[in-house]
Design an enzyme around this catalytic site. Sequence first.
Site, PDB file in Angstrom:
ATOM      1  N   GLU A 172      -0.322  -2.181  -4.947  1.00 34.22           N
ATOM      2  CA  GLU A 172       0.623  -3.000  -4.197  1.00 34.22           C
ATOM      3  C   GLU A 172       0.928  -4.335  -4.869  1.00 34.22           C
ATOM      4  O   GLU A 172       2.097  -4.680  -5.054  1.00 34.22           O
ATOM      5  CB  GLU A 172       0.090  -3.248  -2.780  1.00 34.22           C
ATOM      6  CG  GLU A 172       0.145  -2.043  -1.870  1.00 34.22           C
ATOM      7  CD  GLU A 172       1.571  -1.670  -1.492  1.00 34.22           C
ATOM      8  OE1 GLU A 172       2.461  -2.537  -1.580  1.00 34.22           O
ATOM      9  OE2 GLU A 172       1.784  -0.511  -1.118  1.00 34.22           O
ATOM     10  N   THR A 173      -0.093  -5.108  -5.193  1.00 34.09           N
ATOM     11  CA  THR A 173       0.152  -6.490  -5.643  1.00 34.09           C
ATOM     12  C   THR A 173      -0.734  -6.940  -6.799  1.00 34.09           C
ATOM     13  O   THR A 173      -0.812  -8.136  -7.063  1.00 34.09           O
ATOM     14  CB  THR A 173      -0.046  -7.484  -4.480  1.00 34.09           C
ATOM     15  OG1 THR A 173      -1.406  -7.404  -4.022  1.00 34.09           O
ATOM     16  CG2 THR A 173       0.893  -7.197  -3.325  1.00 34.09           C
TER      17      THR A 173
END
Length: 368
Positions: free
Chosen positions: A149-150
């Site tokens: 995701e990040t």
Amino acid sequence: MRPARNAALIAPFLIAACAFSACAAAQKHPKKTPSRQAAAQPPQAGPAYASRPDAMAFADDLAERRGLSREWVRQAIGQARLLPGVPRLMLPPPRGTAKNWRAYRARFIEPVRIRAGMRFWQNNRDALARAEREYGVPAEIIVGILGVETLYGEQTGTYRVMDTLATLAFDFPAAHPRAAERQAYFRGELEQFLSHCDRTGVEPFTPRGSYAGAMGMPQFMPSSWVQYAVDFDGDSRIDLWNSPADAIGSVASYFKGYGWQPGMPVWYPVRFADDGARVDMQTLLAPDILPTFGVQRFMALGALLDGDADSHAGPLALVELQNGGDAPTYVAGTENFYAITRYNWSSYYAMAVSELGRAVAAARLVAP
């Protein structure tokens, strides 16, 4: 949980440390007029929604249904600005675009992300172990999610969430094959976002996130934040930007809410019967990634499992991962594979999460 997205590169915001927090003491009395400074026009933004009758009608309806200040809701939505580039990002690839699992995998299962995952696991091993005990979700799955995701909080997004949600609520691209459904979804997310801002006193123009309005290390949409985010570090507020523990606990909470089965593998390798005539691919692929077939039925249709997999309890799905012009990759997806796709509706995403988590776990075993 939400649509596929590409988070923009950004160091985590200090200003976002309290944004969307659940119960910080300073947030008990929400501002009734969004600040003009916070609502400063973002770069390359279009007109504000104050001039749009449909947006203002939505604001009035939302305020009445939720018992919110009509003036405050109209100010917030009215100061949001159209982001012209965002609707284009929601369109699927042109028809005929070849999917390629090997290329997709290479974006996420690579040295930089694996090393970052090892550091994250080492620095947060206690929180990961506690999340596994309390929710039944393995540490490697949580590490895989946050890495994909990040990159463990390095890429949380720079878009003002208020702008992205308003843009997708009122200007979702009509060319999308499910435009009406998706626009309704984003109107619901805008409603959840403003309702939560009102409850907690968060300035609506402070939180930053992805082009789809996803926020923090785990890229939660507002409805998922409201339903599944937890204060896992015990400081009486939920901070998914700067608290790894809150992010870890919230991801685990999300998966438990979507039926994660503790101890169940995510997928099994598959091989096909040597007698090609026995392989009923049409039947096997018809349910897509929804686990449908018991093990005996799965194997009777020609998709064979090795080792302990033939004693699996629960339904399976034959998951096809295309490799461009080469032969596809196939795996047997379990209910936990399906649970990962509830986070992001893509079998390629679910495989990347699983593979990254496995790679980080394996690297930890051989690390000096």
